[in-house]
Design a protein around this motif. Structure first.
Motif, PDB file in Angstrom:
ATOM      1  N   ARG A 136      72.127  38.743  18.023  1.00 56.42           N
ATOM      2  CA  ARG A 136      73.034  37.071  17.321  1.00 56.42           C
ATOM      3  C   ARG A 136      73.949  36.986  18.056  1.00 56.42           C
ATOM      4  O   ARG A 136      74.499  37.401  19.268  1.00 56.42           O
TER       5      ARG A 136
ATOM      6  N   PHE B  36      70.115  32.798  17.868  1.00 58.15           N
ATOM      7  CA  PHE B  36      70.092  33.623  17.985  1.00 58.15           C
ATOM      8  C   PHE B  36      69.544  33.545  19.453  1.00 58.15           C
ATOM      9  O   PHE B  36      69.092  32.961  19.845  1.00 58.15           O
TER      10      PHE B  36
ATOM     11  N   ILE C 150      66.248  24.725  19.133  1.00 56.84           N
ATOM     12  CA  ILE C 150      66.454  25.766  20.119  1.00 56.84           C
ATOM     13  C   ILE C 150      66.896  24.783  21.665  1.00 56.84           C
ATOM     14  O   ILE C 150      66.726  23.875  21.595  1.00 56.84           O
TER      15      ILE C 150
ATOM     16  N   ILE D 270      68.102  29.777  19.479  1.00 51.83           N
ATOM     17  CA  ILE D 270      67.437  29.270  18.789  1.00 51.83           C
ATOM     18  C   ILE D 270      68.137  29.465  17.472  1.00 51.83           C
ATOM     19  O   ILE D 270      68.699  30.722  16.785  1.00 51.83           O
TER      20      ILE D 270
ATOM     21  N   LEU E 262      60.351  24.032  14.813  1.00 55.46           N
ATOM     22  CA  LEU E 262      61.159  23.809  15.952  1.00 55.46           C
ATOM     23  C   LEU E 262      62.185  22.415  16.304  1.00 55.46           C
ATOM     24  O   LEU E 262      60.754  22.096  16.819  1.00 55.46           O
TER      25      LEU E 262
ATOM     26  N   HIS F 119      58.098  28.360  12.885  1.00 57.33           N
ATOM     27  CA  HIS F 119      58.357  28.190  14.051  1.00 57.33           C
ATOM     28  C   HIS F 119      57.996  27.159  14.383  1.00 57.33           C
ATOM     29  O   HIS F 119      58.923  26.194  15.942  1.00 57.33           O
ATOM     30  N   GLU F 120      56.727  27.403  13.780  1.00 56.64           N
ATOM     31  CA  GLU F 120      56.206  25.647  14.397  1.00 56.64           C
ATOM     32  C   GLU F 120      57.148  24.051  14.158  1.00 56.64           C
ATOM     33  O   GLU F 120      57.085  23.433  14.772  1.00 56.64           O
TER      34      GLU F 120
ATOM     35  N   ASN G 178      68.936  29.846  12.865  1.00 60.88           N
ATOM     36  CA  ASN G 178      68.865  29.231  11.905  1.00 60.88           C
ATOM     37  C   ASN G 178      69.212  28.704  10.570  1.00 60.88           C
ATOM     38  O   ASN G 178      68.719  28.835   9.770  1.00 60.88           O
TER      39      ASN G 178
ATOM     40  N   MET H 218      67.748  29.568   5.641  1.00 59.44           N
ATOM     41  CA  MET H 218      67.155  30.529   6.678  1.00 59.44           C
ATOM     42  C   MET H 218      65.877  30.862   6.970  1.00 59.44           C
ATOM     43  O   MET H 218      65.073  30.033   5.960  1.00 59.44           O
ATOM     44  N   VAL H 219      65.796  30.237   8.161  1.00 56.98           N
ATOM     45  CA  VAL H 219      64.540  29.934   8.611  1.00 56.98           C
ATOM     46  C   VAL H 219      63.350  30.971   8.706  1.00 56.98           C
ATOM     47  O   VAL H 219      64.558  31.819   9.653  1.00 56.98           O
ATOM     48  N   GLU H 220      62.143  31.467   8.961  1.00 53.60           N
ATOM     49  CA  GLU H 220      61.841  32.524   9.225  1.00 53.60           C
ATOM     50  C   GLU H 220      60.813  31.729   9.950  1.00 53.60           C
ATOM     51  O   GLU H 220      60.667  31.244  10.593  1.00 53.60           O
ATOM     52  N   TYR H 221      60.129  33.268  10.569  1.00 45.55           N
ATOM     53  CA  TYR H 221      59.881  33.228  11.778  1.00 45.55           C
ATOM     54  C   TYR H 221      58.705  32.214  11.992  1.00 45.55           C
ATOM     55  O   TYR H 221      57.956  31.766  12.696  1.00 45.55           O
ATOM     56  N   GLY H 222      57.376  32.601  10.488  1.00 40.95           N
ATOM     57  CA  GLY H 222      56.425  30.983  10.661  1.00 40.95           C
ATOM     58  C   GLY H 222      56.707  30.139  10.160  1.00 40.95           C
ATOM     59  O   GLY H 222      55.965  29.140  10.073  1.00 40.95           O
TER      60      GLY H 222
END
Lengths: 230, 230
Positions: free
Chosen positions: B87, B204, B15, B225, B10, B7-8, B227, B1-5
């Motif tokens: 989701r 998501f 996306i 997006i 992506l 995001h760079e 994950n 799983m990719v964490e919000y942190g």
């Protein structure tokens, strides 16, 4: 850290709206007619309720694309969607004196967070003064052009402010815009920041304009999601 | 799983845009004038380029609020922002025959994913046929009202489709809308799905309407997006 998969768990304090309400005659720059929302038909008589929106691409909470200024051709639909998401840096300028510019020294204490790819959100408090008043229109806090250049050099992804004009209403406004737009850095004006933006250490910003083709800007919805690093 | 942190990190394949382009005279339901985009001033002559948008709240990729139909009063600004994220469940209906309804049996194989809080995206392929043609306007795949009720009972957060009318152009359209809207489930019409929605297991969905006050719907930007659970 909250993972994307935990989105179902988002509570109201983990997701906040950074957009101003958009409504008929809402305050905006005086050069053009304010937004108009007209009821076209109502469900009682016609089965379906439906409204017409008439507004410019730079009213309400909105994103400026480089094409807004002469010399640049990147339109709102040419900004890659991954550039609309990033780590938010909320700069607390709520005590900044009315009518005075935000200078480099006001940003420097955030240097460790203002890094390539971050989204800088200037919190002046003027989002709460959004009325048809000369105070709101002509005496806001604004970003000086050298501070704008300083942000551009740090390669931020975008800059937002809670007033309708990031460079104020004086002659420096164009230059403040130019320093960012020339570097392909988007600007969002007329945002609204609840005080809760200062409650957590980390917010991620999702700033989505409409998919307008070939325009210089667009009304935009801006949402912040916290990952609770606190 | 990719964490919000992360995001760079992506990349374009993590996306994707699920929105149709919005432009002057873009195809829409014939009952009302299509969207108009007018150049108000250009930067060469006036320093700043600026456009006017004139459209209804139900053109382009747009979200319907319950207030769209008689009997319900929840407006677009009253849909909580956490309900605009969830989701995504992409239902592959690309081989569904033109003009025929989507029935419960077409959804049942997705039962394990269509759960409370999920966002169901009906992929009919009709987003690629978006032209001013009688085929696109009057002969699309559409959602039957009993299938709509089936989705409502499963307490999904929202339902999207890649055609301008989720219930088609016949008499069942209102009932198809009603089964969802009466339960406070939003609808997004006129989406666009690239084939890449089927490349990953989990997406998501972020579906952001404009912050319009008191309206029955709004143009909307929809982004997915991934994950990378694959």
């Amino acid at each position: 850290m909250v993972e994307y998969g935990d989105h179902e768990m988002l509570t109201p304090d983990q997701i906040i709206d950074l957009s101003q309400p958009l409504y008929h005659n809402c305050p905006s720059i005086t050069f053009h007619s304010p937004p108009e929302i007209r009821l076209l038909q109502n469900a009682a008589e016609n089965g379906w309720t439906l409204e017409e929106i008439k507004m410019t691409t730079h009213q309400g909470t909105h994103m400026d694309a480089p094409y807004h200024l002469d010399g640049y051709t990147q339109t709102i639909d040419q900004i890659p969607i991954d550039q609309m998401i990033g780590r938010g840096v909320f700069v607390d300028l709520r005590d900044h004196p009315a009518g005075s510019p935000i200078k480099i020294r006001d940003l420097e204490s955030y240097s460790s967070q203002i890094i390539p790819g971050s989204i800088v959100l200037l919190v002046t408090g003027w989002g709460r003064k959004r009325f048809w008043t000369s105070e709101w229109l002509f005496n806001s806090v604004w970003l000086a052009s050298d501070a704008s250049e300083w942000l551009a050099q740090r390669q931020v992804r975008g800059v937002g402010i809670d007033h309708v004009s990031i460079g104020g209403m004086g002659t420096e406004n164009e230059e403040t815009h130019r320093k960012l737009l020339k570097s392909g850095i988007w600007i969002i004006e007329d945002m609204y920041y609840p005080d809760s933006v200062f409650e957590h250490k980390e917010w991620f910003i999702f700033a989505f304009p409409l998919p307008l083709q070939g325009t210089s800007g667009s009304p935009c919805r801006v949402i912040a999601i916290s990952n609770f690093v606190n």
